[in-house]
Design a protein around this motif. Structure first.
Motif, mmCIF file in Angstrom:
data_model
loop_
_atom_site.group_PDB
_atom_site.id
_atom_site.type_symbol
_atom_site.label_atom_id
_atom_site.label_comp_id
_atom_site.label_asym_id
_atom_site.label_seq_id
_atom_site.Cartn_x
_atom_site.Cartn_y
_atom_site.Cartn_z
ATOM 1 N N PHE A 1 2.742 -12.354 -23.257
ATOM 2 C CA PHE A 1 3.199 -12.976 -24.493
ATOM 3 C C PHE A 1 2.050 -13.496 -25.345
ATOM 4 O O PHE A 1 2.253 -13.936 -26.457
ATOM 5 C CB PHE A 1 4.169 -14.117 -24.171
ATOM 6 C CG PHE A 1 5.343 -13.663 -23.372
ATOM 7 C CD1 PHE A 1 6.380 -12.984 -23.989
ATOM 8 C CD2 PHE A 1 5.406 -13.854 -22.004
ATOM 9 C CE1 PHE A 1 7.467 -12.526 -23.250
ATOM 10 C CE2 PHE A 1 6.486 -13.404 -21.269
ATOM 11 C CZ PHE A 1 7.512 -12.736 -21.900
ATOM 12 N N ALA A 2 0.844 -13.451 -24.813
ATOM 13 C CA ALA A 2 -0.289 -13.960 -25.586
ATOM 14 C C ALA A 2 -0.682 -12.986 -26.688
ATOM 15 O O ALA A 2 -0.401 -11.811 -26.613
ATOM 16 C CB ALA A 2 -1.483 -14.192 -24.656
ATOM 17 N N ALA A 3 -1.361 -13.493 -27.689
ATOM 18 C CA ALA A 3 -1.883 -12.632 -28.752
ATOM 19 C C ALA A 3 -3.142 -11.945 -28.254
ATOM 20 O O ALA A 3 -3.610 -12.180 -27.138
ATOM 21 C CB ALA A 3 -2.191 -13.469 -29.990
ATOM 22 N N LEU A 4 -3.709 -11.081 -29.078
ATOM 23 C CA LEU A 4 -4.906 -10.346 -28.691
ATOM 24 C C LEU A 4 -6.036 -11.313 -28.353
ATOM 25 O O LEU A 4 -6.296 -12.276 -29.073
ATOM 26 C CB LEU A 4 -5.341 -9.432 -29.835
ATOM 27 C CG LEU A 4 -4.442 -8.228 -30.098
ATOM 28 C CD1 LEU A 4 -4.924 -7.502 -31.345
ATOM 29 C CD2 LEU A 4 -4.437 -7.298 -28.915
ATOM 30 N N VAL A 5 -6.695 -11.032 -27.242
ATOM 31 C CA VAL A 5 -7.836 -11.834 -26.820
ATOM 32 C C VAL A 5 -8.973 -10.882 -26.522
ATOM 33 O O VAL A 5 -8.773 -9.857 -25.893
ATOM 34 C CB VAL A 5 -7.511 -12.648 -25.544
ATOM 35 C CG1 VAL A 5 -8.730 -13.433 -25.091
ATOM 36 C CG2 VAL A 5 -6.352 -13.596 -25.810
ATOM 37 N N ALA B 1 -0.323 -6.481 -28.625
ATOM 38 C CA ALA B 1 -0.103 -7.321 -29.804
ATOM 39 C C ALA B 1 1.216 -8.078 -29.686
ATOM 40 O O ALA B 1 2.097 -7.703 -28.910
ATOM 41 C CB ALA B 1 -0.114 -6.437 -31.043
ATOM 42 N N PRO B 2 1.401 -9.148 -30.467
ATOM 43 C CA PRO B 2 2.659 -9.904 -30.426
ATOM 44 C C PRO B 2 3.861 -9.023 -30.764
ATOM 45 O O PRO B 2 3.739 -8.033 -31.488
ATOM 46 C CB PRO B 2 2.441 -10.982 -31.496
ATOM 47 C CG PRO B 2 0.968 -11.135 -31.597
ATOM 48 C CD PRO B 2 0.407 -9.764 -31.359
ATOM 49 N N ASP C 1 4.456 2.207 -38.187
ATOM 50 C CA ASP C 1 3.630 1.146 -37.618
ATOM 51 C C ASP C 1 4.464 0.257 -36.708
ATOM 52 O O ASP C 1 5.557 -0.186 -37.074
ATOM 53 C CB ASP C 1 3.023 0.296 -38.725
ATOM 54 C CG ASP C 1 1.906 1.011 -39.454
ATOM 55 O OD1 ASP C 1 0.907 1.356 -38.806
ATOM 56 O OD2 ASP C 1 2.034 1.234 -40.678
ATOM 57 N N VAL C 2 3.930 0.012 -35.515
ATOM 58 C CA VAL C 2 4.490 -0.963 -34.589
ATOM 59 C C VAL C 2 3.344 -1.887 -34.188
ATOM 60 O O VAL C 2 2.177 -1.521 -34.336
ATOM 61 C CB VAL C 2 5.103 -0.284 -33.337
ATOM 62 C CG1 VAL C 2 6.324 0.526 -33.694
ATOM 63 C CG2 VAL C 2 4.072 0.578 -32.627
ATOM 64 N N PRO C 3 3.637 -3.091 -33.718
ATOM 65 C CA PRO C 3 2.540 -3.959 -33.305
ATOM 66 C C PRO C 3 1.646 -3.265 -32.283
ATOM 67 O O PRO C 3 2.119 -2.677 -31.310
ATOM 68 C CB PRO C 3 3.257 -5.162 -32.690
ATOM 69 C CG PRO C 3 4.576 -5.205 -33.379
ATOM 70 C CD PRO C 3 4.948 -3.763 -33.567
ATOM 71 N N GLY C 4 0.345 -3.294 -32.521
ATOM 72 C CA GLY C 4 -0.600 -2.735 -31.575
ATOM 73 C C GLY C 4 -0.878 -1.263 -31.735
ATOM 74 O O GLY C 4 -1.711 -0.711 -31.005
#
Length: 269
Positions: free
Chosen positions: A6-10, A25-26, A188-191
């Protein structure tokens, strides 16, 4: 080390080879994010070495190798299954990363033993990497990005008459945003981005090839399954728990791309 989906990009500090550590990605409004490519390696160690050379991070959930890049996981094995046939000739013709500087990354990767092919017409902002078992990976450039490498796209090759329906299907099913890139349709999709190109004929399904399927992570597996079943999509198999505790099932798009739907358990090293 413990990582939650569940975290955002790190991103970890970049090393010479561009080592990256990141989660997908979220989630978007329908609870979807790009999840993974699933490779049925003929030689998992060779593929692991290649992706490490490109800056990936390896995890071993359940004792099986899992590579991680910003925006995507790459599974290297699928039980005892054996893949046959590379991506070219299948509906997923290739997949893609984007880097901050193609020529710098190519030099680093070659020094790490990664075989790199030149871009089309010797373009300096494009390159290709092909795994030993035939997964073709396009490398493109975005000099404005802050990380060395991240996931960018999955490129489907379809007969021309199938492209518009496929764009609509992916946008509806995964809550993606339809658009264009270089006058070609995309979703487009997250990530990541689903891209669509014209093929002269219908391509082979992905199931059983080296790139057996792609995957989308979902926030609420039961809710997402209810959504797609209400839209008339049939599951390839009943929902089940994987050995690592994730909730999974599979669907196949109308053109032959196998897709895993996964609510991923927390990943541990």
């Amino acid at each position: 080390m413990r990582i939650t989906i569940f975290a955002a990009l790190v991103l970890a500090p970049a090393l010479a080879a561009g080592t990256a550590v990141a989660q997908p990605a979220p989630f978007n409004d329908v609870g979807v994010t790009m999840g993974h490519w699933h490779i049925v390696s003929k030689d998992a160690e060779a593929n692991k070495k290649l992706f490490l050379g490109m800056g990936g991070k390896v995890f071993m959930p359940g004792g099986q190798p899992l590579m991680m890049f910003p925006g995507v996981y790459i599974n290297l094995t699928l039980g005892n299954e054996k893949g046959d046939g590379g991506t070219q000739g299948s509906v997923v013709n290739h997949v893609g990363f984007i880097v901050d500087n193609v020529q710098e990354r190519v030099a680093q990767w070659k020094a790490a033993g990664v075989p790199v092919l030149p871009g089309n017409n010797n373009r300096l902002d494009q390159a290709y990497v092909v795994t030993p078992d035939g997964v073709r990976i396009e490398i493109l450039e975005d000099k404005t990005q802050s990380m060395p490498i991240r996931h960018e796209h999955v490129h489907l090759f379809l007969p021309e008459a199938d492209i518009a329906p496929a764009v609509a299907w992916y946008a509806k099913t995964f809550g993606g945003k339809a658009g264009t890139r270089n006058n070609a349709p995309v979703v487009d999709v997250p990530g990541g981005q689903m891209r669509f190109a014209k093929a002269d004929s219908r391509q082979a399904p992905t199931r059983g090839r080296v790139l057996d399927h792609i995957g989308f992570d979902v926030k609420d597996h039961a809710a997402f399954v209810r959504k797609i079943e209400a839209e008339g999509i049939k599951l390839d198999e009943p929902v089940r728990k994987s050995p690592t505790g994730s909730t999974i099932t599979y669907i196949t798009d109308p053109w032959g791309t196998r897709i895993e739907i996964i609510e991923r358990a927390p990943l541990t090293q």
